[in-house]
Design an enzyme around this catalytic site. Structure first.
Site, PDB file in Angstrom:
ATOM      1  CG  HIS A 124      -1.977  -1.032   1.196  1.00 34.16           C
ATOM      2  ND1 HIS A 124      -2.810  -1.241   0.114  1.00 34.16           N
ATOM      3  CD2 HIS A 124      -2.328  -1.960   2.130  1.00 34.16           C
ATOM      4  CE1 HIS A 124      -3.634  -2.244   0.381  1.00 34.16           C
ATOM      5  NE2 HIS A 124      -3.352  -2.709   1.584  1.00 34.16           N
ATOM      6  CG  ASP A 161      -3.108  -8.432   0.581  1.00 34.27           C
ATOM      7  OD1 ASP A 161      -2.302  -8.733   1.476  1.00 34.27           O
ATOM      8  OD2 ASP A 161      -4.136  -7.757   0.774  1.00 34.27           O
ATOM      9  CG  HIS A 163      -6.831  -5.253   1.832  1.00 38.49           C
ATOM     10  ND1 HIS A 163      -6.418  -6.218   2.734  1.00 38.49           N
ATOM     11  CD2 HIS A 163      -7.978  -4.732   2.329  1.00 38.49           C
ATOM     12  CE1 HIS A 163      -7.277  -6.263   3.743  1.00 38.49           C
ATOM     13  NE2 HIS A 163      -8.225  -5.381   3.523  1.00 38.49           N
ATOM     14  CG  ASP A 244      -5.262 -10.048   3.336  1.00 42.99           C
ATOM     15  OD1 ASP A 244      -4.955 -10.566   2.245  1.00 42.99           O
ATOM     16  OD2 ASP A 244      -4.955  -8.878   3.633  1.00 42.99           O
TER      17      ASP A 244
END
Length: 306
Positions: A124, A161, A163, A244
């Site tokens: 991120h 991931d 996200h 995740d």
């Protein structure tokens, strides 16, 4: 040969009580990798990334801000989700440095594949902003090093991931030598990752909807993402390995099983064998249920060894 890069200081980065990106995550990963079946893995202490290596993907202001932030006690909050403790800057340097060393290892032939068991995660972090638990963009530092130090012309980053790796996308969206491929839940933090975000034709985003699981994930990679990776013929495969999307994870709502991480890893290893002389470097991103994280990392690393 598989090489594992980690460092004890990555356990000392402590965002505070109750924070999901806790030292317990890395403890669970390292305990899982202490099993006998991983005894042959070559374990190496991650070095620090240099400022030069960080500045390939981050602004000077961002690098200096992170390195100058050393709380006297407790933590300093960079944003709602991203905090730093006394050891955080050092942990960030080691996490990014692990990717550089891993790239050097597979490019020199001293290892074929590598897994970086480090934190804080990275995907991120944008050129000028720490966010989403991330300080430096570790996988981007590794990719930029592969371009600059090893002269590669085609580096692929596969990100599974849950996200979207907005920071990785931001860093490379105008760099045609890097192909960024991402599957992720949408809508979800950080709100990016639509298929319309294509960079210079080098960004491929493939969202999954809340509640979707193994069948949808495997079909998406088989039909949309793996063919694009093979067509690119990468000379090096990098993996942002977040776990995740597992059905147990508390921060999202996909329904992947542990076996899905073995499945996608096997296909990325096949990709590396087909185009990159087997060269693959993976780095830990998300995964916030400790039981699911430990099992999924075990499945991932087992597939990297085979």
């Amino acid at each position: 040969m598989l090489r594992l890069f980690t460092h004890a200081v990555c356990l000392q980065h402590d965002p505070g009580l109750g924070h999901p990106e806790s030292p317990a995550r890395l403890k669970a990963v390292l305990q899982a990798l202490d099993q006998d079946r991983f005894a042959s893995v070559d374990r190496v202490e991650a070095p620090r990334a240099t400022r030069e290596q960080l500045l390939r993907v981050h602004t000077p202001e961002h690098v200096e801000r992170i390195l100058a932030t050393t709380p006297d006690a407790d933590t300093i909050r960079l944003d709602e989700d991203t905090l730093m403790s006394q050891a955080s800057a050092e942990a960030g340097l080691r996490a990014a440095g692990a990717l550089v060393a891993a790239v050097d290892a597979v490019m020199s032939g001293s290892a074929t594949r590598a897994f970086c068991a480090v934190r804080p995660p990275g995907h991120h972090a944008t050129p000028d902003t720490a966010m989403g638990f991330c300080l430096f963009n570790n996988v981007a530092v590794g990719a930029a090093h592969a371009l600059a130090a090893h002269g590669l012309k085609r580096v692929a980053i596969a990100d599974f991931d849950v996200h979207h790796g907005n920071g990785t996308q931001d860093i490379f969206q105008r760099e045609p030598r890097v192909l960024f491929i991402s599957s992720h839940q949408q809508p979800l933090y950080p709100g990016t990752g639509s298929p319309e975000e294509q960079g210079v034709g080098n960004i491929v985003n493939a969202p999954l909807s809340s509640g979707e699981g193994s069948d949808e994930f495997r079909a998406l990679w088989n039909e949309a993402l793996l063919p694009k990776l093979h067509a690119f013929k990468p000379q090096l495969v990098l993996v942002s390995a977040g776990f995740d999307a597992h059905q147990r994870d508390p921060l999202a709502n996909l329904q992947l099983q542990t076996e899905d991480y073995a499945w996608i890893t096997e296909r990325l290893v096949d990709l590396a064998r087909a185009h990159a002389s087997g060269r693959l470097v993976s780095t830990l991103e998300g995964g916030y249920d400790l039981q699911a994280l430990a099992a999924s990392v075990g499945a991932h690393v087992s597939a990297l060894m085979d």
